[in-house]
Design a protein around this motif. Sequence first.
Motif, PDB file in Angstrom:
ATOM      1  N   ALA A   1     -15.103 -21.878  -0.315  1.00  0.00           N
ATOM      2  CA  ALA A   1     -15.162 -21.183   0.969  1.00  0.00           C
ATOM      3  C   ALA A   1     -13.776 -20.753   1.439  1.00  0.00           C
ATOM      4  O   ALA A   1     -13.613 -19.685   2.038  1.00  0.00           O
ATOM      5  N   GLU A   2     -12.786 -21.582   1.153  1.00  0.00           N
ATOM      6  CA  GLU A   2     -11.412 -21.238   1.566  1.00  0.00           C
ATOM      7  C   GLU A   2     -10.934 -19.965   0.868  1.00  0.00           C
ATOM      8  O   GLU A   2     -10.264 -19.125   1.470  1.00  0.00           O
ATOM      9  N   GLN A   3     -11.287 -19.820  -0.393  1.00  0.00           N
ATOM     10  CA  GLN A   3     -10.885 -18.610  -1.115  1.00  0.00           C
ATOM     11  C   GLN A   3     -11.615 -17.388  -0.561  1.00  0.00           C
ATOM     12  O   GLN A   3     -11.024 -16.313  -0.421  1.00  0.00           O
ATOM     13  N   VAL A   4     -12.893 -17.550  -0.250  1.00  0.00           N
ATOM     14  CA  VAL A   4     -13.656 -16.447   0.341  1.00  0.00           C
ATOM     15  C   VAL A   4     -13.024 -16.006   1.656  1.00  0.00           C
ATOM     16  O   VAL A   4     -12.854 -14.805   1.922  1.00  0.00           O
ATOM     17  N   LEU A   5     -12.645 -16.967   2.484  1.00  0.00           N
ATOM     18  CA  LEU A   5     -12.029 -16.638   3.778  1.00  0.00           C
ATOM     19  C   LEU A   5     -10.658 -15.998   3.588  1.00  0.00           C
ATOM     20  O   LEU A   5     -10.264 -15.120   4.365  1.00  0.00           O
ATOM     21  N   ASP A   6      -9.951 -16.417   2.556  1.00  0.00           N
ATOM     22  CA  ASP A   6      -8.656 -15.798   2.266  1.00  0.00           C
ATOM     23  C   ASP A   6      -8.848 -14.334   1.881  1.00  0.00           C
ATOM     24  O   ASP A   6      -8.092 -13.456   2.332  1.00  0.00           O
ATOM     25  N   ILE A   7      -9.864 -14.065   1.075  1.00  0.00           N
ATOM     26  CA  ILE A   7     -10.177 -12.683   0.700  1.00  0.00           C
ATOM     27  C   ILE A   7     -10.570 -11.880   1.934  1.00  0.00           C
ATOM     28  O   ILE A   7     -10.110 -10.754   2.147  1.00  0.00           O
ATOM     29  N   ALA A   8     -11.401 -12.489   2.774  1.00  0.00           N
ATOM     30  CA  ALA A   8     -11.865 -11.799   3.984  1.00  0.00           C
ATOM     31  C   ALA A   8     -10.714 -11.503   4.941  1.00  0.00           C
ATOM     32  O   ALA A   8     -10.699 -10.469   5.616  1.00  0.00           O
ATOM     33  N   SER A   9      -9.747 -12.402   5.009  1.00  0.00           N
ATOM     34  CA  SER A   9      -8.622 -12.213   5.926  1.00  0.00           C
ATOM     35  C   SER A   9      -7.687 -11.102   5.472  1.00  0.00           C
ATOM     36  O   SER A   9      -6.928 -10.547   6.270  1.00  0.00           O
ATOM     37  N   LYS A  10      -7.742 -10.748   4.182  1.00  0.00           N
ATOM     38  CA  LYS A  10      -6.845  -9.732   3.632  1.00  0.00           C
ATOM     39  C   LYS A  10      -7.506  -8.365   3.471  1.00  0.00           C
ATOM     40  O   LYS A  10      -6.886  -7.425   2.971  1.00  0.00           O
ATOM     41  N   HIS A  11      -8.772  -8.266   3.860  1.00  0.00           N
ATOM     42  CA  HIS A  11      -9.493  -7.003   3.730  1.00  0.00           C
ATOM     43  C   HIS A  11     -10.271  -6.705   5.010  1.00  0.00           C
ATOM     44  O   HIS A  11     -10.731  -7.629   5.682  1.00  0.00           O
ATOM     45  N   ASP A  12     -10.434  -5.434   5.308  1.00  0.00           N
ATOM     46  CA  ASP A  12     -11.199  -5.038   6.491  1.00  0.00           C
ATOM     47  C   ASP A  12     -12.696  -5.172   6.269  1.00  0.00           C
ATOM     48  O   ASP A  12     -13.457  -5.401   7.210  1.00  0.00           O
TER      49      ASP A  12
ATOM     50  N   ASP B   1     -11.072   9.519  -6.976  1.00  0.00           N
ATOM     51  CA  ASP B   1     -11.545  10.477  -5.970  1.00  0.00           C
ATOM     52  C   ASP B   1     -10.813  10.374  -4.630  1.00  0.00           C
ATOM     53  O   ASP B   1     -10.639  11.378  -3.944  1.00  0.00           O
ATOM     54  N   PHE B   2     -10.420   9.154  -4.249  1.00  0.00           N
ATOM     55  CA  PHE B   2      -9.845   8.948  -2.915  1.00  0.00           C
ATOM     56  C   PHE B   2      -8.487   8.256  -2.935  1.00  0.00           C
ATOM     57  O   PHE B   2      -7.948   7.940  -1.885  1.00  0.00           O
ATOM     58  N   ASN B   3      -7.975   7.989  -4.149  1.00  0.00           N
ATOM     59  CA  ASN B   3      -6.737   7.227  -4.290  1.00  0.00           C
ATOM     60  C   ASN B   3      -6.836   5.899  -3.541  1.00  0.00           C
ATOM     61  O   ASN B   3      -5.885   5.436  -2.915  1.00  0.00           O
ATOM     62  N   LEU B   4      -8.027   5.297  -3.627  1.00  0.00           N
ATOM     63  CA  LEU B   4      -8.300   4.046  -2.926  1.00  0.00           C
ATOM     64  C   LEU B   4      -8.364   2.897  -3.923  1.00  0.00           C
ATOM     65  O   LEU B   4      -9.181   2.907  -4.852  1.00  0.00           O
ATOM     66  N   ASP B   5      -7.510   1.918  -3.747  1.00  0.00           N
ATOM     67  CA  ASP B   5      -7.539   0.719  -4.584  1.00  0.00           C
ATOM     68  C   ASP B   5      -8.439  -0.324  -3.929  1.00  0.00           C
ATOM     69  O   ASP B   5      -8.165  -0.784  -2.814  1.00  0.00           O
ATOM     70  N   VAL B   6      -9.493  -0.680  -4.615  1.00  0.00           N
ATOM     71  CA  VAL B   6     -10.463  -1.650  -4.109  1.00  0.00           C
ATOM     72  C   VAL B   6     -10.331  -2.953  -4.893  1.00  0.00           C
ATOM     73  O   VAL B   6     -10.271  -2.946  -6.119  1.00  0.00           O
ATOM     74  N   SER B   7     -10.279  -4.070  -4.188  1.00  0.00           N
ATOM     75  CA  SER B   7     -10.260  -5.366  -4.868  1.00  0.00           C
ATOM     76  C   SER B   7     -11.657  -5.664  -5.417  1.00  0.00           C
ATOM     77  O   SER B   7     -12.665  -5.379  -4.762  1.00  0.00           O
TER      78      SER B   7
ATOM     79  N   GLU C   1     -20.034   3.561  -5.144  1.00  0.00           N
ATOM     80  CA  GLU C   1     -18.963   4.434  -4.673  1.00  0.00           C
ATOM     81  C   GLU C   1     -19.386   5.164  -3.410  1.00  0.00           C
ATOM     82  O   GLU C   1     -18.618   5.291  -2.443  1.00  0.00           O
ATOM     83  N   SER C   2     -20.618   5.624  -3.364  1.00  0.00           N
ATOM     84  CA  SER C   2     -21.137   6.335  -2.206  1.00  0.00           C
ATOM     85  C   SER C   2     -21.139   5.449  -0.965  1.00  0.00           C
ATOM     86  O   SER C   2     -20.824   5.897   0.143  1.00  0.00           O
ATOM     87  N   LYS C   3     -21.492   4.179  -1.143  1.00  0.00           N
ATOM     88  CA  LYS C   3     -21.516   3.248   0.011  1.00  0.00           C
ATOM     89  C   LYS C   3     -20.103   3.027   0.557  1.00  0.00           C
ATOM     90  O   LYS C   3     -19.891   3.037   1.784  1.00  0.00           O
ATOM     91  N   VAL C   4     -19.137   2.853  -0.347  1.00  0.00           N
ATOM     92  CA  VAL C   4     -17.755   2.664   0.105  1.00  0.00           C
ATOM     93  C   VAL C   4     -17.277   3.942   0.805  1.00  0.00           C
ATOM     94  O   VAL C   4     -16.615   3.876   1.850  1.00  0.00           O
ATOM     95  N   LYS C   5     -17.619   5.095   0.272  1.00  0.00           N
ATOM     96  CA  LYS C   5     -17.251   6.368   0.865  1.00  0.00           C
ATOM     97  C   LYS C   5     -17.829   6.476   2.278  1.00  0.00           C
ATOM     98  O   LYS C   5     -17.173   6.932   3.230  1.00  0.00           O
ATOM     99  N   GLU C   6     -19.058   6.046   2.426  1.00  0.00           N
ATOM    100  CA  GLU C   6     -19.740   6.072   3.730  1.00  0.00           C
ATOM    101  C   GLU C   6     -18.989   5.204   4.745  1.00  0.00           C
ATOM    102  O   GLU C   6     -18.821   5.579   5.904  1.00  0.00           O
ATOM    103  N   VAL C   7     -18.523   4.034   4.302  1.00  0.00           N
ATOM    104  CA  VAL C   7     -17.783   3.138   5.175  1.00  0.00           C
ATOM    105  C   VAL C   7     -16.445   3.753   5.557  1.00  0.00           C
ATOM    106  O   VAL C   7     -15.988   3.642   6.707  1.00  0.00           O
ATOM    107  N   ILE C   8     -15.802   4.418   4.596  1.00  0.00           N
ATOM    108  CA  ILE C   8     -14.510   5.069   4.864  1.00  0.00           C
ATOM    109  C   ILE C   8     -14.649   6.109   5.964  1.00  0.00           C
ATOM    110  O   ILE C   8     -13.839   6.193   6.891  1.00  0.00           O
TER     111      ILE C   8
END
Length: 307
Positions: free
Chosen positions: A225-236, A207-213, A298-305
């Motif tokens: 925790a280090e992996q969680v922070l790594d994920i957080a640092s690479k995503h908004d 629908d949005f050509n959006l690639d979500v991890s 999907e609706s929640k992610v759309k709302e955030v977008i």
Amino acid sequence: MRNAFISGLVKLAETNNDIFLLTGDLGFGVLDEFIEKFPNRYINTGIAEQNMASVAAGLAMNGKIVFIYSIANFPTMRCLEQIRNDIAYHNANVKIVTVGGGFAYGPAGITHHGTEDLAIMRVIPNMNIFIPCDPISAKQAAKDVCNIKGPCYVRLERGGEPIVFALDKEFHLGSLSRLKKGSKFAIISVGSVINEVLEASYQLKHDFNLDVSVYSIYTLKPINAEQVLDIASKHDCIITVEEHNIIGGVGSVICEIVAGSDVSAKVIRLGLKDEFSSVVGSQQYLRKVYGLSSESIESKVKEVIIK
């Protein structure tokens, strides 16, 4: 999922005479192979989960690896005092296995909804928490909890869950498994609701050509925790999805880790609000009611977008 776990347990019991299985008057059919092969290492304690937990603790104190098995809330909330004082306080080698996590027993109503268990088990010292999302990870969980000396909580669902992982998938305690690679948005989930997450991710691409991890958590405690922070640092933004109260579960774990860092990623929690479900119905139906279907995600992610 439950069949895969018990199948894995039977194989382990074939080479380890210290493995015992206790049940609270259920599991007929599912537990038959274990009962037939190891009748002297199986005890049906009846509908007496508190006693079952204490008996398990006693067996563990005598060198046994003890699994207790029952539906959703019964081997956790009903015997919480025994889990805390008899099992966890003594770091007893007892594995608490529940079947019917989340809304798996949806038609049975709130008494059978496992939607507060993760929060409760998390705060008990010495407790390890496993949340398989498919038969492959469930079978691995049987092996992993046997290798841990101390109490473990394993949250399973009823059965029929789709296979998510490859047969040769390796799981590591604390690590998150990436199922899809994306940017900007990451969805972290546990249990079979991951299938709703994956479907939502495919629709977002369409629908949005959006690639979500997309990430699945195998063990909530410990967690890397280090992996969680790594994920957080690479995503908004990180969105957590769980068939559980949003207080104390997966969303809370991620928030606690991110809040204690300098990472600025936003965390949005999807789950059961701080309320009891007054609705009965199938697991799929309840996911729709409480915003955990693929369409709702999907609706929640759309709302955030849009924001």
